[in-house]
Design a protein around this motif. Sequence first.
Motif, PDB file in Angstrom:
ATOM      1  N   MET A 192       0.835  -1.167   0.000  1.00  0.00           N
ATOM      2  CA  MET A 192       0.000   0.000   0.000  1.00  0.00           C
ATOM      3  C   MET A 192       0.883   1.235   0.000  1.00  0.00           C
ATOM      4  O   MET A 192       1.819   1.323   0.778  1.00  0.00           O
ATOM      5  N   VAL A 193       0.566   2.146  -0.908  1.00  0.00           N
ATOM      6  CA  VAL A 193       1.307   3.400  -0.955  1.00  0.00           C
ATOM      7  C   VAL A 193       0.315   4.516  -0.638  1.00  0.00           C
ATOM      8  O   VAL A 193      -0.546   4.846  -1.449  1.00  0.00           O
ATOM      9  N   GLU A 194       0.427   5.036   0.572  1.00  0.00           N
ATOM     10  CA  GLU A 194      -0.480   6.065   1.094  1.00  0.00           C
ATOM     11  C   GLU A 194       0.335   7.004   1.963  1.00  0.00           C
ATOM     12  O   GLU A 194       0.996   6.550   2.894  1.00  0.00           O
ATOM     13  N   ASP A 195       0.297   8.302   1.652  1.00  0.00           N
ATOM     14  CA  ASP A 195       1.121   9.251   2.402  1.00  0.00           C
ATOM     15  C   ASP A 195       0.457   9.772   3.673  1.00  0.00           C
ATOM     16  O   ASP A 195       1.136  10.312   4.536  1.00  0.00           O
ATOM     17  N   ASP A 196      -0.836   9.596   3.831  1.00  0.00           N
ATOM     18  CA  ASP A 196      -1.510  10.039   5.052  1.00  0.00           C
ATOM     19  C   ASP A 196      -1.379   8.931   6.100  1.00  0.00           C
ATOM     20  O   ASP A 196      -1.912   7.830   5.911  1.00  0.00           O
ATOM     21  N   PRO A 197      -0.672   9.204   7.204  1.00  0.00           N
ATOM     22  CA  PRO A 197      -0.423   8.149   8.195  1.00  0.00           C
ATOM     23  C   PRO A 197      -1.691   7.582   8.836  1.00  0.00           C
ATOM     24  O   PRO A 197      -1.751   6.391   9.146  1.00  0.00           O
ATOM     25  N   VAL A 198      -2.712   8.412   9.010  1.00  0.00           N
ATOM     26  CA  VAL A 198      -3.963   7.921   9.596  1.00  0.00           C
ATOM     27  C   VAL A 198      -4.668   6.980   8.618  1.00  0.00           C
ATOM     28  O   VAL A 198      -5.087   5.877   8.989  1.00  0.00           O
ATOM     29  N   ASN A 199      -4.790   7.396   7.354  1.00  0.00           N
ATOM     30  CA  ASN A 199      -5.400   6.525   6.344  1.00  0.00           C
ATOM     31  C   ASN A 199      -4.616   5.223   6.209  1.00  0.00           C
ATOM     32  O   ASN A 199      -5.197   4.145   6.098  1.00  0.00           O
ATOM     33  N   ASP A 221      -4.753  -1.836   9.225  1.00  0.00           N
ATOM     34  CA  ASP A 221      -5.437  -2.561  10.301  1.00  0.00           C
ATOM     35  C   ASP A 221      -6.651  -3.316   9.771  1.00  0.00           C
ATOM     36  O   ASP A 221      -6.884  -4.470  10.137  1.00  0.00           O
ATOM     37  N   PHE A 222      -7.421  -2.666   8.905  1.00  0.00           N
ATOM     38  CA  PHE A 222      -8.607  -3.308   8.346  1.00  0.00           C
ATOM     39  C   PHE A 222      -8.232  -4.528   7.504  1.00  0.00           C
ATOM     40  O   PHE A 222      -8.829  -5.598   7.637  1.00  0.00           O
ATOM     41  N   LEU A 223      -7.242  -4.363   6.642  1.00  0.00           N
ATOM     42  CA  LEU A 223      -6.835  -5.489   5.793  1.00  0.00           C
ATOM     43  C   LEU A 223      -6.234  -6.621   6.633  1.00  0.00           C
ATOM     44  O   LEU A 223      -6.506  -7.797   6.376  1.00  0.00           O
ATOM     45  N   ALA A 224      -5.452  -6.282   7.639  1.00  0.00           N
ATOM     46  CA  ALA A 224      -4.882  -7.304   8.529  1.00  0.00           C
ATOM     47  C   ALA A 224      -5.990  -8.055   9.258  1.00  0.00           C
ATOM     48  O   ALA A 224      -5.933  -9.278   9.409  1.00  0.00           O
ATOM     49  N   ALA A 225      -7.012  -7.342   9.699  1.00  0.00           N
ATOM     50  CA  ALA A 225      -8.138  -7.971  10.395  1.00  0.00           C
ATOM     51  C   ALA A 225      -8.908  -8.919   9.479  1.00  0.00           C
ATOM     52  O   ALA A 225      -9.595  -9.822   9.953  1.00  0.00           O
ATOM     53  N   THR A 258       0.083  -6.739   4.972  1.00  0.00           N
ATOM     54  CA  THR A 258       0.304  -5.501   4.233  1.00  0.00           C
ATOM     55  C   THR A 258       1.685  -4.925   4.512  1.00  0.00           C
ATOM     56  O   THR A 258       2.243  -5.102   5.591  1.00  0.00           O
ATOM     57  N   ILE A 259       2.188  -4.234   3.517  1.00  0.00           N
ATOM     58  CA  ILE A 259       3.454  -3.523   3.616  1.00  0.00           C
ATOM     59  C   ILE A 259       3.158  -2.109   3.136  1.00  0.00           C
ATOM     60  O   ILE A 259       2.525  -1.926   2.097  1.00  0.00           O
ATOM     61  N   ALA A 260       3.615  -1.129   3.888  1.00  0.00           N
ATOM     62  CA  ALA A 260       3.275   0.252   3.563  1.00  0.00           C
ATOM     63  C   ALA A 260       4.474   1.051   3.077  1.00  0.00           C
ATOM     64  O   ALA A 260       5.606   0.799   3.462  1.00  0.00           O
ATOM     65  N   ALA A 261       4.151   2.011   2.231  1.00  0.00           N
ATOM     66  CA  ALA A 261       5.108   3.014   1.776  1.00  0.00           C
ATOM     67  C   ALA A 261       4.366   4.336   1.782  1.00  0.00           C
ATOM     68  O   ALA A 261       3.146   4.364   1.628  1.00  0.00           O
ATOM     69  N   SER A 262       5.100   5.443   1.953  1.00  0.00           N
ATOM     70  CA  SER A 262       4.417   6.729   2.036  1.00  0.00           C
ATOM     71  C   SER A 262       4.813   7.721   0.944  1.00  0.00           C
ATOM     72  O   SER A 262       4.416   8.875   0.986  1.00  0.00           O
ATOM     73  N   SER A 263       5.558   7.274  -0.046  1.00  0.00           N
ATOM     74  CA  SER A 263       5.893   8.125  -1.192  1.00  0.00           C
ATOM     75  C   SER A 263       6.016   7.239  -2.432  1.00  0.00           C
ATOM     76  O   SER A 263       6.154   6.019  -2.321  1.00  0.00           O
TER      77      SER A 263
END
Length: 118
Positions: A1-8, A14-18, A23-28
């Motif tokens: 997932m590439v999403e720069d908003d930390p809350v989103n 959390d939703f996908l893990a549940a 999931t693996i995240a990146a912010s840029s």
Amino acid sequence: MVEDDPVNQMILMDFLAANGYQTIAASSGPEGIEQFDKTAPDLCLVDVQLPRKNGFELVREIKSRETAVPVLLMSAVYAEPDQSTRTVQLGALADGYLTKPFDLVHLLAQVRKLLGEA
């Protein structure tokens, strides 16, 4: 997932893990490409507005690698259905599109559809 908003990012992870997804995240954009190369994901969730490389550029780079990994774009900017459909058709080459804010149940349905799950 590439999403720069930390809350989103946290909510989506959390939703996908549940729901049983790792999931693996990146912010840029550049970090997204780095994680893509490092982890070989089954699906990419990509925000359109990202720092240093936008979501469209990121999708084009991923797809240029001739990979079959599906990509789901997310954006609050392109909210009109006609505009979002046209945006995807105009070269983003995404496999799906979600307009923010979206219902998490709809996200889960899109993820399952793109991964070929019932």
